[in-house]
Design an enzyme around this catalytic site. Structure first.
Site, PDB file in Angstrom:
ATOM      1  N   ALA A 193       0.758  -1.213  -0.568  1.00 41.10           N
ATOM      2  CA  ALA A 193       0.208  -0.310   0.130  1.00 41.10           C
ATOM      3  C   ALA A 193       0.234   1.254   0.198  1.00 41.10           C
ATOM      4  O   ALA A 193       1.036   1.868  -1.023  1.00 41.10           O
ATOM      5  CB  ALA A 193      -0.836  -0.225   1.014  1.00 41.10           C
ATOM      6  N   ASP A 194       1.549   1.263   0.261  1.00 43.76           N
ATOM      7  CA  ASP A 194       3.095   2.063   0.914  1.00 43.76           C
ATOM      8  C   ASP A 194       3.835   2.378  -0.738  1.00 43.76           C
ATOM      9  O   ASP A 194       3.777   3.919  -1.335  1.00 43.76           O
ATOM     10  CB  ASP A 194       3.901   2.373   2.183  1.00 43.76           C
ATOM     11  CG  ASP A 194       3.447   2.382   2.789  1.00 43.76           C
ATOM     12  OD1 ASP A 194       2.491   2.819   3.618  1.00 43.76           O
ATOM     13  OD2 ASP A 194       4.536   2.367   4.284  1.00 43.76           O
ATOM     14  N   ILE A 195       3.910   1.270  -1.583  1.00 47.66           N
ATOM     15  CA  ILE A 195       4.847   1.497  -2.483  1.00 47.66           C
ATOM     16  C   ILE A 195       3.919   2.237  -3.322  1.00 47.66           C
ATOM     17  O   ILE A 195       4.367   2.480  -4.014  1.00 47.66           O
ATOM     18  CB  ILE A 195       5.298  -0.293  -2.515  1.00 47.66           C
ATOM     19  CG1 ILE A 195       6.034  -0.528  -1.695  1.00 47.66           C
ATOM     20  CG2 ILE A 195       5.816   0.283  -3.587  1.00 47.66           C
ATOM     21  CD1 ILE A 195       6.942  -1.802  -2.117  1.00 47.66           C
TER      22      ILE A 195
ATOM     23  N   SER B 286       3.470   5.654  -3.009  1.00 50.82           N
ATOM     24  CA  SER B 286       4.527   6.666  -3.320  1.00 50.82           C
ATOM     25  C   SER B 286       4.420   6.291  -4.721  1.00 50.82           C
ATOM     26  O   SER B 286       5.026   7.904  -5.091  1.00 50.82           O
ATOM     27  CB  SER B 286       5.528   5.559  -3.749  1.00 50.82           C
ATOM     28  OG  SER B 286       6.047   4.596  -3.791  1.00 50.82           O
TER      29      SER B 286
END
Length: 379
Positions: free
Chosen positions: A166-168, A171
């Site tokens: 989810a973070d990737i 980004s």
């Protein structure tokens, strides 16, 4: 020359999603200045393992940046930041919704100082809705989005992805959002506010799983290494280890049957269409499993390449970096940092014919460039 050579970004963010986005922008030439509290505000700096005292987790999201320390609760330090805003193109943060306004740093106030400023706020749940003020971490987002419910084996528990997906993905949307805002500013002369939420990103990334549910009510289940819609499309054991087979089209299935000397399957009532193969997947997979165990992975890979059928080894991380394709693509780079030495990293995957991405700075230590940046800002 790089596409973002004249773009200045103030990065007030922490952890992974937003910093990884600004790192990509830094690779493309933007001057990215991390603004951190003098006591340190990024918990990632404390996450091991470490290389000469520096977190390898922190390093992977912060190359090509500079660092300045400011206490934004101190009026004089806040004035320094506001002076930087006057000359900046973008300011990015991942404070909880409402926190930037409390500090006098929300978009409505910043655009009075610089009408061209673009502000990107990355939060777990966005600036609106009942959870807007709640913190959102990657595993929580994976759970809430339904991603975990479709990941893992059918008889096992719901499982998160092995990297902070989810973070990737967020980004990447940081980059897309900021680049599109810069392009719009080229046309209008005005900045804007970008409200980016991890949950929104992960929901939009459910792809075929979301489309199937929204349009037909079909609820995807955990299938391990199988595919929701295609068969055979999974990992099979060979005599020396696992191999991923992806037989994605009817033509590929015909070739696959030829490859394993089972041409009769092409007209078999159980297997002659993809829909039938999905209905009878357990039987088909059992038959194939008996066959794949008769050869090594390399032997099967040679045949798969011969018949133009996608397939690949299930590699360990070590094996992944050692494979000839990765070596040939020259994906691993090195940066020298005066304090923590040589750092290896996976290079930016963008390869343009007219773009030369350079890797000038290792991830900065806390406040490493404070004195230099303050001198430049006074001039």
């Amino acid at each position: 020359m790089r596409p973002l050579d004249n773009v200045k970004i103030l990065d007030l963010s922490r952890v992974y999603a937003a910093p990884a986005g600004t790192m990509i922008l830094a690779d493309l030439g933007a001057e990215v200045i991390r603004v951190e509290h003098p006591a340190g505000s990024d918990s990632m700096r404390g996450w091991g393992p470490f290389i000469n005292g520096e977190s390898t987790y922190y390093i992977c999201a912060n190359r090509n940046k500079k660092s300045i320390t400011l206490n934004l609760k101190d009026q004089s330090d806040k004035e320094v930041l506001l002076d930087l805003v006057k000359k900046a193109d973008v300011i990015i943060d991942n404070f909880k919704a409402g926190d930037m306004k409390k500090m006098g740093l929300d978009y409505e106030q910043l655009k009075q100082i610089n009408p061209r400023i673009i502000q990107c706020s990355v939060t777990g749940f966005g600036q609106t809705g009942p959870l807007a003020a709640e913190p959102g971490f990657d595993p929580v987002i994976q759970a809430m989005s339904g991603l975990m419910d479709v990941t893992g084996h059918p008889d096992g528990e719901a499982t998160k992805v092995g990297v902070p997906i989810a973070d990737i993905l967020t980004s990447h949307y940081v980059v897309i959002g900021i680049l599109s805002a810069l392009r719009m500013r080229d046309m209008t002369g005005k900045g804007q506010f970008i409200d980016l939420a991890l949950l929104d990103v992960q929901m939009s990334s459910l792809a075929n799983v979301a489309s199937a549910y929204l349009n037909t009510g079909f609820k995807s289940n955990r299938l391990g290494n199988q595919h929701n819609n295609v068969a055979p499309y999974q990992v099979f054991e060979c005599s020396d280890g696992p191999l991923m087979f992806c037989v994605g089209t009817e033509d590929q299935f015909k070739k696959f049957c030829q490859m394993i000397n089972r041409e009769g399957w092409v007209t078999d009532e159980r297997f002659k269409t993809n829909s039938l193969r999905k209905q009878n997947e357990d039987v088909l997979a059992a038959y194939i499993s008996d066959i794949t165990k008769t050869k090594t992975r390399d032997e099967w890979l040679e045949l798969l390449q011969q018949y133009k059928i996608p397939g690949g080894r299930v590699n360990t991380i070590e094996e992944a970096f050692q494979q000839p394709q990765v070596v040939a693509r020259n994906l691993v780079g090195e940066i020298e940092h005066p304090s923590y030495g040589t750092v290896k990293f996976v290079k930016n995957p963008l390869q343009h014919s007219e773009l030369n991405i350079s890797y000038e700075y290792g991830a900065p230590q806390l406040g490493e460039h404070t004195d230099d940046l303050l001198k430049i800002n006074k001039n």
